[in-house]
Design an enzyme around this catalytic site. Sequence first.
Site, PDB file in Angstrom:
ATOM      1  CD  GLU A 134     -19.353   9.733  33.472  1.00 58.61           C
ATOM      2  OE1 GLU A 134     -18.940   9.913  32.313  1.00 58.61           O
ATOM      3  OE2 GLU A 134     -18.651   9.234  34.355  1.00 58.61           O
ATOM      4  CG  ASN A 178     -22.560   7.184  39.167  1.00 63.38           C
ATOM      5  OD1 ASN A 178     -22.410   7.554  40.322  1.00 63.38           O
ATOM      6  ND2 ASN A 178     -21.548   6.778  38.407  1.00 63.38           N
ATOM      7  CG  HIS A 214     -13.852  10.656  39.677  1.00 61.14           C
ATOM      8  ND1 HIS A 214     -13.111   9.582  40.172  1.00 61.14           N
ATOM      9  CD2 HIS A 214     -14.826  10.113  38.913  1.00 61.14           C
ATOM     10  CE1 HIS A 214     -13.634   8.457  39.724  1.00 61.14           C
ATOM     11  NE2 HIS A 214     -14.667   8.740  38.966  1.00 61.14           N
ATOM     12  CD  GLU A 244     -17.553   6.458  39.128  1.00 57.06           C
ATOM     13  OE1 GLU A 244     -16.610   7.025  38.547  1.00 57.06           O
ATOM     14  OE2 GLU A 244     -18.580   6.079  38.525  1.00 57.06           O
ATOM     15  CG  ASP A 246     -10.539   9.031  42.155  1.00 53.57           C
ATOM     16  OD1 ASP A 246     -10.462   8.087  41.349  1.00 53.57           O
ATOM     17  OD2 ASP A 246     -11.092  10.132  41.885  1.00 53.57           O
TER      18      ASP A 246
HETATM   19  O1  G3I Z   1      -7.933  -4.711  30.098  1.00 55.68           O
HETATM   20  C1  G3I Z   1      -7.441  -4.112  28.894  1.00 55.68           C
HETATM   21  C2  G3I Z   1      -6.027  -4.585  28.596  1.00 55.68           C
HETATM   22  O2  G3I Z   1      -6.044  -6.004  28.365  1.00 55.68           O
HETATM   23  C3  G3I Z   1      -5.499  -3.858  27.380  1.00 55.68           C
HETATM   24  O3  G3I Z   1      -4.142  -4.221  27.167  1.00 55.68           O
HETATM   25  C4  G3I Z   1      -5.596  -2.357  27.601  1.00 55.68           C
HETATM   26  C5  G3I Z   1      -5.168  -1.622  26.353  1.00 55.68           C
HETATM   27  O4  G3I Z   1      -5.347  -0.239  26.582  1.00 55.68           O
HETATM   28  O5  G3I Z   1      -6.965  -1.971  27.874  1.00 55.68           O
HETATM   29  C6  G3I Z   1      -7.442  -2.602  29.059  1.00 55.68           C
HETATM   30  O6  G3I Z   1      -8.779  -2.218  29.279  1.00 55.68           O
HETATM   31  C7  G3I Z   1      -8.902  -0.884  29.797  1.00 55.68           C
HETATM   32  C8  G3I Z   1      -9.730  -0.961  31.082  1.00 55.68           C
HETATM   33  O7  G3I Z   1      -9.953   0.354  31.596  1.00 55.68           O
HETATM   34  C9  G3I Z   1      -9.067  -1.850  32.141  1.00 55.68           C
HETATM   35  O8  G3I Z   1      -8.450  -1.150  33.127  1.00 55.68           O
HETATM   36  C10 G3I Z   1      -9.647  -0.051  28.771  1.00 55.68           C
HETATM   37  O9  G3I Z   1      -8.827   0.119  27.633  1.00 55.68           O
HETATM   38  C11 G3I Z   1      -9.948   1.325  29.365  1.00 55.68           C
HETATM   39  O10 G3I Z   1     -10.789   2.053  28.490  1.00 55.68           O
HETATM   40  C12 G3I Z   1     -10.703   1.149  30.677  1.00 55.68           C
HETATM   41  O11 G3I Z   1     -10.860   2.446  31.236  1.00 55.68           O
HETATM   42  C13 G3I Z   1     -11.826   2.519  32.294  1.00 55.68           C
HETATM   43  C14 G3I Z   1     -12.866   3.593  31.899  1.00 55.68           C
HETATM   44  O12 G3I Z   1     -13.788   3.830  32.976  1.00 55.68           O
HETATM   45  C15 G3I Z   1     -13.664   3.173  30.682  1.00 55.68           C
HETATM   46  O13 G3I Z   1     -14.394   2.008  30.981  1.00 55.68           O
HETATM   47  C16 G3I Z   1     -11.115   2.914  33.569  1.00 55.68           C
HETATM   48  O14 G3I Z   1     -10.271   1.842  33.996  1.00 55.68           O
HETATM   49  C17 G3I Z   1     -12.143   3.227  34.654  1.00 55.68           C
HETATM   50  O15 G3I Z   1     -11.496   3.704  35.827  1.00 55.68           O
HETATM   51  C18 G3I Z   1     -13.131   4.281  34.163  1.00 55.68           C
HETATM   52  O16 G3I Z   1     -14.108   4.462  35.153  1.00 55.68           O
HETATM   53  C19 G3I Z   1     -15.067   5.534  34.914  1.00 55.68           C
HETATM   54  C20 G3I Z   1     -16.398   5.098  35.472  1.00 55.68           C
HETATM   55  O17 G3I Z   1     -16.811   3.891  34.857  1.00 55.68           O
HETATM   56  C21 G3I Z   1     -17.443   6.202  35.294  1.00 55.68           C
HETATM   57  N1  G3I Z   1     -16.993   7.447  35.933  1.00 55.68           N
HETATM   58  C22 G3I Z   1     -15.675   7.903  35.446  1.00 55.68           C
HETATM   59  C23 G3I Z   1     -14.626   6.820  35.652  1.00 55.68           C
HETATM   60  C24 G3I Z   1     -13.281   7.291  35.191  1.00 55.68           C
HETATM   61  O18 G3I Z   1     -13.296   7.542  33.799  1.00 55.68           O
END
Ligand code: G3I
Length: 326
Positions: A134, A178, A214, A244, A246
């Site tokens: 991105e 990506n 997405h 990715e 969905d």
């Molecule tokens: O695991 C912790 C948990 O212990 C805690 O209680 C909670 C508090 O909010 O946070 C949890 O971690 C989260 C993690 O996802 C686990 O699911 C993070 O806060 C959260 O920021 C993280 O978000 C992810 C995001 O990228 C940022 O890394 C999303 O799941 C994930 O689907 C998303 O994926 C991105 C791709 O990497 C790039 N393209 C877009 C896509 C969607 O945004």
Amino acid sequence: MADTTLRELARRKGMYIGAAKRHLGQRADPEYEAALAREVNCTVGETQMKFGPLHAERGRFTFNAADELVQFAHDHGMAVRGHCLVWHHPSSLPPWFRRREWSREEALDVLRDHIQTVLHHFGGKCFAWDVVNEGLADEKGTFYREESPWLEAIGPDYIAQAFRWAHEADPETQLFYNDYEMDAVNGKSDRAYRLVRDLLDDGVPIHGIGLQGHIKLEEAPGPESVAENIARFNDLGLTVHLTEVDVWIKGEPSEEDLQRPAEVYRDLLQVAVEAKDCPAFVTWGLSDKYSWVPKFTGGEYGAALPLDENYHPKPAYHALCELLGR
Ligand code: G3I
């Protein structure tokens, strides 16, 4: 066909069919892992291999969760996509990096150390890496994503440098740019085309484009335009992965409502299967139980993945199987 899994059908077609795997930590979910092992031959960490989770303190790396993902993939004969080495998103950058200004030289040092440490660690266990994620702007006016701390500290050449260091560290893995909302031919995919063409002209080792996929149901791209977009990147000598996927639908859809997203999934997979070089179709999760979409959209959208919260196949799953079984 009922007794044949998505994974087996993809194998017969020579395709990677994949799904992102969420790190559940202590919350083991055997049914989740069984569904992944049964249905996909490729996986990617939803967060496990990002900058923050790996590099929480400067110069100190923690690979436990990422190694667990790689072990799971190895145990189940799955290929692994690495995701992602360089991203602007604050949620994926650790406080030690986010909280200060960086000179160009210092930021280059940090980036080189990160990329080379990570790729040396995984050495060949990931057949593909999203090196830069991105990096392009969404708006028509600008080219690069202005809010990237990497762009701010280093300048646009952070992209080329990242690919060069990645290739030095692991000459075997395929290196991808990506991004999202560039699945079809549009302003953003035009910019991506110009970016990678210039990188190739400069001899930068980039091998592929990741189209995230997405998709909001009401904004689904036309398959013809996606095919045209993939073809032009293939014509540059690049492979393309759908990385990715969905398909988001509003509200509480009925089984009938789910037919339309199923058609979008089917059409997108058909484009990949029929393309000259688009061997990977990866969804961003497998079951709605662990989809990022409801939280990200405040509940407005959901039901975005091929299996429901109880791992039961949805129309999208059957549509993917039907397409692969042709
Ligand atoms: O695991 C912790 C948990 O212990 C805690 O209680 C909670 C508090 O909010 O946070 C949890 O971690 C989260 C993690 O996802 C686990 O699911 C993070 O806060 C959260 O920021 C993280 O978000 C992810 C995001 O990228 C940022 O890394 C999303 O799941 C994930 O689907 C998303 O994926 C991105 C791709 O990497 C790039 N393209 C877009 C896509 C969607 O945004």
